[in-house]
Design a protein around this motif. Structure first.
Motif, short mmCIF file in Angstrom:
data_model
loop_
_atom_site.label_atom_id
_atom_site.label_comp_id
_atom_site.label_asym_id
_atom_site.label_seq_id
_atom_site.Cartn_x
_atom_site.Cartn_y
_atom_site.Cartn_z
N PRO A 308 39.51 -32.59 8.57
CA PRO A 308 40.05 -33.93 8.76
C PRO A 308 39.01 -35.03 8.71
O PRO A 308 39.32 -36.17 8.38
N ASP A 309 37.75 -34.70 9.01
CA ASP A 309 36.68 -35.71 8.90
C ASP A 309 36.63 -36.34 7.52
O ASP A 309 36.29 -37.52 7.36
N ASP A 310 36.94 -35.53 6.50
CA ASP A 310 36.86 -36.02 5.13
C ASP A 310 37.85 -37.15 4.86
O ASP A 310 37.68 -37.91 3.89
N LEU A 311 38.88 -37.26 5.68
CA LEU A 311 39.90 -38.28 5.47
C LEU A 311 39.59 -39.58 6.23
O LEU A 311 40.25 -40.59 6.01
N VAL A 312 38.60 -39.52 7.14
CA VAL A 312 38.24 -40.71 7.91
C VAL A 312 37.28 -41.55 7.08
O VAL A 312 36.16 -41.14 6.79
N THR A 313 37.75 -42.72 6.69
CA THR A 313 36.95 -43.58 5.81
C THR A 313 36.33 -44.77 6.53
O THR A 313 35.50 -45.46 5.96
N ARG A 314 36.71 -44.98 7.80
CA ARG A 314 36.22 -46.18 8.48
C ARG A 314 36.33 -46.02 9.99
O ARG A 314 37.31 -45.47 10.49
N ALA A 315 35.31 -46.47 10.73
CA ALA A 315 35.35 -46.52 12.18
C ALA A 315 34.99 -47.94 12.60
O ALA A 315 34.03 -48.53 12.10
N VAL A 316 35.79 -48.52 13.51
CA VAL A 316 35.63 -49.93 13.88
C VAL A 316 35.66 -50.08 15.39
O VAL A 316 36.11 -49.20 16.12
N GLY A 317 35.18 -51.24 15.86
CA GLY A 317 35.25 -51.60 17.27
C GLY A 317 36.50 -52.40 17.57
O GLY A 317 37.35 -52.63 16.69
N MET A 318 36.62 -52.87 18.80
CA MET A 318 37.82 -53.56 19.26
C MET A 318 38.14 -54.82 18.46
O MET A 318 39.27 -55.03 18.02
N LEU A 339 39.56 -46.46 15.71
CA LEU A 339 39.00 -47.42 16.65
C LEU A 339 38.18 -46.67 17.68
O LEU A 339 38.63 -45.66 18.22
N CYS A 340 36.97 -47.17 17.95
CA CYS A 340 36.11 -46.58 18.98
C CYS A 340 35.94 -47.61 20.10
O CYS A 340 35.06 -48.48 20.02
N PRO A 341 36.76 -47.56 21.14
CA PRO A 341 36.74 -48.60 22.17
C PRO A 341 35.43 -48.71 22.93
O PRO A 341 35.09 -49.77 23.44
N GLN A 342 34.68 -47.60 22.99
CA GLN A 342 33.42 -47.62 23.73
C GLN A 342 32.25 -48.11 22.87
O GLN A 342 31.12 -48.19 23.36
N GLY A 343 32.51 -48.34 21.57
CA GLY A 343 31.47 -48.85 20.69
C GLY A 343 30.67 -47.80 19.96
O GLY A 343 29.83 -48.14 19.15
N ASP A 344 30.91 -46.50 20.22
CA ASP A 344 30.20 -45.42 19.51
C ASP A 344 31.05 -45.02 18.32
O ASP A 344 32.12 -44.43 18.48
N HIS A 345 30.61 -45.34 17.11
CA HIS A 345 31.45 -45.20 15.93
C HIS A 345 31.33 -43.88 15.20
O HIS A 345 31.88 -43.73 14.14
N ASP A 346 30.59 -42.94 15.69
CA ASP A 346 30.50 -41.69 14.94
C ASP A 346 30.02 -40.55 15.83
O ASP A 346 29.69 -40.75 16.99
N GLY A 347 30.00 -39.35 15.20
CA GLY A 347 29.40 -38.20 15.86
C GLY A 347 30.38 -37.39 16.68
O GLY A 347 31.39 -37.88 17.14
N PRO A 348 30.08 -36.10 16.84
CA PRO A 348 30.89 -35.24 17.69
C PRO A 348 30.88 -35.74 19.12
O PRO A 348 29.91 -36.32 19.58
N GLY A 349 31.96 -35.49 19.81
CA GLY A 349 32.05 -35.94 21.20
C GLY A 349 31.58 -34.89 22.17
O GLY A 349 32.32 -34.48 23.04
#
Length: 350
Positions: A308-318, A339-349
């Motif tokens: 599913p990562d391959d389908l994620v084309t964009r990560a944004v903040g609030m 949307l990454c509410p905490q401001g971290d736009h990438d990477g495994p959690g």
């Protein structure tokens, strides 16, 4: 907490400071790491769903860590990394007990029945029924697509459509859920065809494994019938529009299966029942996936059979999400935006 909120249907969306959600006695509050921007929220914002009240916080597919649990929760603890299906079952009715929480008559849905996940915190009811543990090898971006689009597509293709290796699958709509359906069809050994108006979406569909990609025209159905030697075995409507339903059903071969996952707006569409009857076609609805069915899907993601990562084309903040969340699909681009509410736009959690 900070959250995206709208105060009237079709109205502006803004970043606001709102009260933290209360912890349900049988539920949990999750600190959101990533939340997918999904067209289903557009239906809520547009006033198409009578379960929605305003003011509302959208968002219903997410990943994060448990912030607090209610007194009646047995299986989860603070700090657990989790996701949840967008349909949260009550946990006690006959459908939930049978593992079909996705059709629970007392279901709740973040972003619809209560405030959603486009926020720093979100509440999940009936946590022991609805929370799903997310392995550390699955990234936040991937996990945020599982709650609605990927899980919905997985159950639609594998369980409802009963797709088998070698079968033709016509997927109408190459947005997030359509692209997920294509990727899942490929993983099952099927031969997907993508149909969409957007050349950008079709390019992504080809990367996801579509064997053929087609634009939308008066000849689309005949092209599908010709490419497949008599029609698709399965048609998937990932759009939710009357003309698409008609095309999907007419693109099937005899005894084919049409699976409806695109949400509909407006009056119920006319269905070509003459064709359904004469050709013994199945017309099937598919409404998400229960948490109890996630382990099989997560196993495929962990083993990279599904990506599913391959389908994620964009990560944004609030702030950026507030401008995008209900913009036209073309404005957001193709694929999945999170949307990454905490401001971290990438990477495994992890």
């Amino acid at each position: 907490m900070k959250a995206l909120r709208y105060h009237r249907f079709g109205g502006p969306v803004a970043v606001e400071t709102v009260p933290d959600p209360r912890v349900p006695r049988d539920g949990a509050v999750v600190r959101v790491a990533a939340s997918g921007l999904c067209r289903s929220d557009w239906h809520a914002w547009s006033g198409h769903d009578d379960t929605v009240s305003v003011p509302q916080i959208p968002g219903h597919e997410f990943v994060g860590r448990v912030e607090a649990v209610g007194a009646n929760v047995r299986n989860w603890s603070v700090g657990d990394r989790v996701t949840a299906p967008f349909v949260n079952g009550c946990g006690s009715c006959e459908w939930c007990r049978d593992g079909n929480a996705q059709v629970c008559p007392d279901q709740t849905q973040p972003g619809f029945t209560h405030w959603g996940s486009h926020a720093e915190l979100v509440a999940v009811r009936a946590a022991d029924t609805n929370l799903v543990a997310v392995p550390p090898t699955v990234s936040d971006a991937a996990a945020a697509s599982l709650g609605c689009r990927f899980a919905t597509a997985y159950r639609a293709v594998s369980a409802r459509g009963r797709v088998r290796a070698g079968e033709w699958v016509a997927v109408f709509g190459a947005g997030g859920v359509g692209l997920s359906a294509i990727m899942i069809a490929v993983a099952l050994g099927a031969r997907p065809i993508a149909i969409d108006r957007s050349t950008e979406a079709l390019a992504l569909a080809a990367k996801a494994g579509a064997e053929h990609v087609l634009g939308v025209s008066d000849s689309t159905v005949s092209e599908i019938v010709e490419l497949t030697g008599g029609g698709a075995h399965v048609a998937v409507d990932a759009v939710g529009a009357a003309p698409v339903i008609d095309m999907g059903i007419r693109s099937l071969r005899r005894r084919g299966r049409h699976v409806q996952i695109g949400l509909l707006a407006g009056p119920p569409p006319a269905i070509p029942l003459d064709r359904v009857l004469a050709w013994e076609l199945d017309v099937l609805g598919s409404h998400g996936m229960a948490a109890s069915d996630y382990p099989e899907l997560l196993d495929l993601v962990e083993r990279t059979v599904l990506r599913p990562d391959d389908l994620v084309t964009r990560a944004v903040g609030m702030d950026e999400a507030a401008q995008l969340v209900f913009a036209e699909d073309a404005a957001r681009g193709s694929g999945i935006t999170v949307l990454c509410p905490q401001g971290d736009h990438d990477g495994p959690g992890t």
